[in-house]
Design an enzyme around this catalytic site. Sequence first.
Site, PDB file in Angstrom:
ATOM      1  N   HIS A   1       0.797  -1.224   0.000  1.00 45.88           N
ATOM      2  CA  HIS A   1       0.000   0.000   0.000  1.00 45.88           C
ATOM      3  C   HIS A   1       0.831   1.276   0.000  1.00 45.88           C
ATOM      4  O   HIS A   1       0.280   2.378  -0.029  1.00 45.88           O
ATOM      5  CB  HIS A   1      -0.990   0.000   1.171  1.00 45.88           C
ATOM      6  CG  HIS A   1      -0.386   0.257   2.507  1.00 45.88           C
ATOM      7  ND1 HIS A   1      -0.536   1.444   3.173  1.00 45.88           N
ATOM      8  CD2 HIS A   1       0.366  -0.522   3.298  1.00 45.88           C
ATOM      9  CE1 HIS A   1       0.083   1.386   4.337  1.00 45.88           C
ATOM     10  NE2 HIS A   1       0.652   0.195   4.433  1.00 45.88           N
TER      11      HIS A   1
ATOM     12  N   CYS B   1       1.340   5.433  12.199  1.00 42.77           N
ATOM     13  CA  CYS B   1       1.246   4.380  13.206  1.00 42.77           C
ATOM     14  C   CYS B   1       1.303   4.928  14.629  1.00 42.77           C
ATOM     15  O   CYS B   1       1.002   4.212  15.577  1.00 42.77           O
ATOM     16  CB  CYS B   1       2.363   3.364  12.999  1.00 42.77           C
ATOM     17  SG  CYS B   1       2.317   2.601  11.370  1.00 42.77           S
TER      18      CYS B   1
END
Length: 392
Positions: free
Chosen positions: A202, A326
């Site tokens: 991705h 993240c």
Amino acid sequence: MDKIIYLDNAATTKTAPEVVEAMLPYFSNYYGNASSIYQLGAESKKAVTRSREVIARSLNADVSEVYFTAGGSESDNWALIAAAEAYEAKGKHIITSKIEHHAVLHTCQYLEKKGYEVTYIDVDEDGIINLEELKKAVRPDTILISIMFANNEIGTIQPIKEIGEIARENGVIFHTDAVQAYGHVPIDVEAFHIDLLSASGHKLNGPKGIGFLYIRKGIKVRSFIHGGAQERSRRAGTENVPGIVGLGAAVERAFESMPQRSQKEIELRDHLISRFEKEIPYCRLNGDRERRLPNNVNFVFRFIEGESMLIMLDGKGICASSGSACTSGSLDPSHVLLAIGLPHEIAHGSLRLTVSEENTLEEMDYVVDCVKEIVDRLRQMSPLYEDFVKNL
């Protein structure tokens, strides 16, 4: 501008239309299990093999050295944990850097709890490791060096070939987290002496939930997921055929378009950097000016808070970030910015913009104008800025 301007391609990219088109038949027409022996399954297996071949060519690797995973984090975990376990008879010492992705840092912390010792190498103000410090850190019981190819926040590209040479000379396995770099800069695992490499679909206009781990022939890496004979008995689980097909299509697309795409992204990147530095006082470019990813722009703006800037940019249709997706939601400043020497109060004012070939110079000008306006507004509300101005 009325449309959304997407500048967070380091977090994830849009799946390219041709990638989606390549995947669609494997959801409904060629839906057989790739491990089956009948023809429907054989069609799926052929597709998996084709993608493996595409990836192997892109790395100058052998087809048998490519193992599909669920993404970069799994690949990092597999590389570190399985290699550590396989070579623990030689030693329990691992070397990494202070600016790695948390998929590596948290895995190292996990291994420390299991009795392994980890040395975290410093970086300079541009985020580059010192090769002499790395050489000195290597010990007789060192079994693994894990240094990322390019940093996901500040875009700095490490001296990978030289790191690989140090590892090879000392008989140490070299793993690189190439999640941000793969598909954006050329990578040759032979020339760079890479033993293990992690990548994710991705980040290069492929689907989410698919990635791979390159494992050089002869490297002892144990199975990570147990339960079946898939991926040559090293990673059990029914193959994600549509994802694997999409990854292969994305890799083919990325490497064919890399020269012209990089040129376009560098033009956009440098335009942003130039205007920020000329038009916004008290800002700083983070990361190496030359040795950086083609699409990465990372700045800190003093006297403001990055999260407020992101919310205000979103209100103007601009998608950006202050660092790794993240760690979004964390109140702590980026560990990467702290590692390159920025104090907490300045590191909080970071902005990461990662462009794509679909962006335009007109959009970049709009973004700069918006950032200028937002920085000015936030500084007018900042008592720190007010005190700073008074003391000029």
